[in-house]
Design an enzyme around this catalytic site. Sequence first.
Site, PDB file in Angstrom:
ATOM      1  N   SER A  75       0.831  -1.210   0.000  1.00  0.00           N
ATOM      2  CA  SER A  75       0.000   0.000   0.000  1.00  0.00           C
ATOM      3  C   SER A  75       0.862   1.255   0.000  1.00  0.00           C
ATOM      4  O   SER A  75       2.004   1.251   0.468  1.00  0.00           O
ATOM      5  CB  SER A  75      -0.902   0.033   1.240  1.00  0.00           C
ATOM      6  OG  SER A  75      -1.639  -1.151   1.351  1.00  0.00           O
TER       7      SER A  75
HETATM    8  N1  SAH Z   1      -1.057  -4.799   3.958  1.00  0.00           N
HETATM    9  C1  SAH Z   1      -0.317  -5.100   2.768  1.00  0.00           C
HETATM   10  C2  SAH Z   1      -1.119  -4.750   1.522  1.00  0.00           C
HETATM   11  C3  SAH Z   1      -1.194  -5.912   0.639  1.00  0.00           C
HETATM   12  S1  SAH Z   1      -2.302  -5.860  -0.711  1.00  0.00           S
HETATM   13  C4  SAH Z   1       1.045  -4.473   2.773  1.00  0.00           C
HETATM   14  O1  SAH Z   1       1.335  -3.675   3.681  1.00  0.00           O
HETATM   15  O2  SAH Z   1       1.866  -4.792   1.914  1.00  0.00           O
HETATM   16  C5  SAH Z   1      -3.655  -6.811  -0.112  1.00  0.00           C
HETATM   17  C6  SAH Z   1      -3.378  -8.220   0.332  1.00  0.00           C
HETATM   18  O3  SAH Z   1      -4.623  -8.771   0.763  1.00  0.00           O
HETATM   19  C7  SAH Z   1      -2.861  -9.153  -0.748  1.00  0.00           C
HETATM   20  O4  SAH Z   1      -1.669  -9.746  -0.338  1.00  0.00           O
HETATM   21  C8  SAH Z   1      -3.974 -10.184  -0.904  1.00  0.00           C
HETATM   22  O5  SAH Z   1      -3.518 -11.484  -1.203  1.00  0.00           O
HETATM   23  C9  SAH Z   1      -4.616 -10.140   0.470  1.00  0.00           C
HETATM   24  N2  SAH Z   1      -5.993 -10.650   0.512  1.00  0.00           N
HETATM   25  C10 SAH Z   1      -7.005 -10.467  -0.379  1.00  0.00           C
HETATM   26  N3  SAH Z   1      -8.117 -11.113   0.023  1.00  0.00           N
HETATM   27  C11 SAH Z   1      -7.803 -11.720   1.208  1.00  0.00           C
HETATM   28  C12 SAH Z   1      -8.524 -12.557   2.103  1.00  0.00           C
HETATM   29  N4  SAH Z   1      -9.779 -12.901   1.892  1.00  0.00           N
HETATM   30  N5  SAH Z   1      -7.876 -12.997   3.207  1.00  0.00           N
HETATM   31  C13 SAH Z   1      -6.580 -12.680   3.454  1.00  0.00           C
HETATM   32  N6  SAH Z   1      -5.841 -11.889   2.648  1.00  0.00           N
HETATM   33  C14 SAH Z   1      -6.441 -11.417   1.529  1.00  0.00           C
END
Ligand code: SAH
Length: 225
Positions: A75
Amino acid sequence: MIHRRKLKPETQGIGMTSQRTRNRLVERLRSKGISDERVLKAISTIPRHEFVDEALSSRAYEDTALPIGLSQTISQPWVVARMTEAILDGGTPQKVLEVGTGSGYQAAVLACLVSQVFTVERIEELLKLARRRFHKLGLNNIFTRYADGHLGWPSQAPFDGIIVTAASIGVPAELIQQLRIGGVLVVPVEKGGIQRLMAIRRTEEGVDEEDLGGVIFVPMLSGLS
Ligand code: SAH
């Protein structure tokens, strides 16, 4: 209470990844309206370049989202800061759940500020990399789980705060149930192709909702990958 973490010296970085570069990012976030000094301190502490591929490390302190592989992104720092501010709003949470570990950066920022961070990811490969980063940085108050985050982490509930870092169609009901009364769920909610970042506080009577503005997140998906 603020939990200051001393990071191992080899992660301090030089040049484009130095403390000075990190401090410039902090000043940029301040000028964009981030005012909680605890959050700014955490962002100045965590080496974001450790959470992206080495080829992207020179861009790690730009205020932008970056690719982390498998169609996912780390993000934008402003969004991380804003979500963290919303979680800290009105108290000092001890136990926070994150849905969507991704690179692990948001969890690492939270780990500077609260006693325990529980983070759930549905893509095993990303989770493995994130775990390695937590270990390298000595962030031993982060607990990880390979699962579909729609279900939260029932055995660890209730949480003082919950952050969802993927866009959800509607607010996952299970997550509200795993929130302590007075706790806040911060979640990007998608409606008609538009995402709004919502802060939802659980109250004795139900919930109070606040719209924190427009955002862009990858979608929250079901099942494991
Ligand atoms: N917080 C992260 C942002 C990652 S992007 C950071 O700081 O880098 C969003 C993430 O959410 C992705 O890795 C994706 O695989 C995960 N995601 C999407 N749907 C999800 C779910 N149902 N349960 C767990 N993770 C999920």
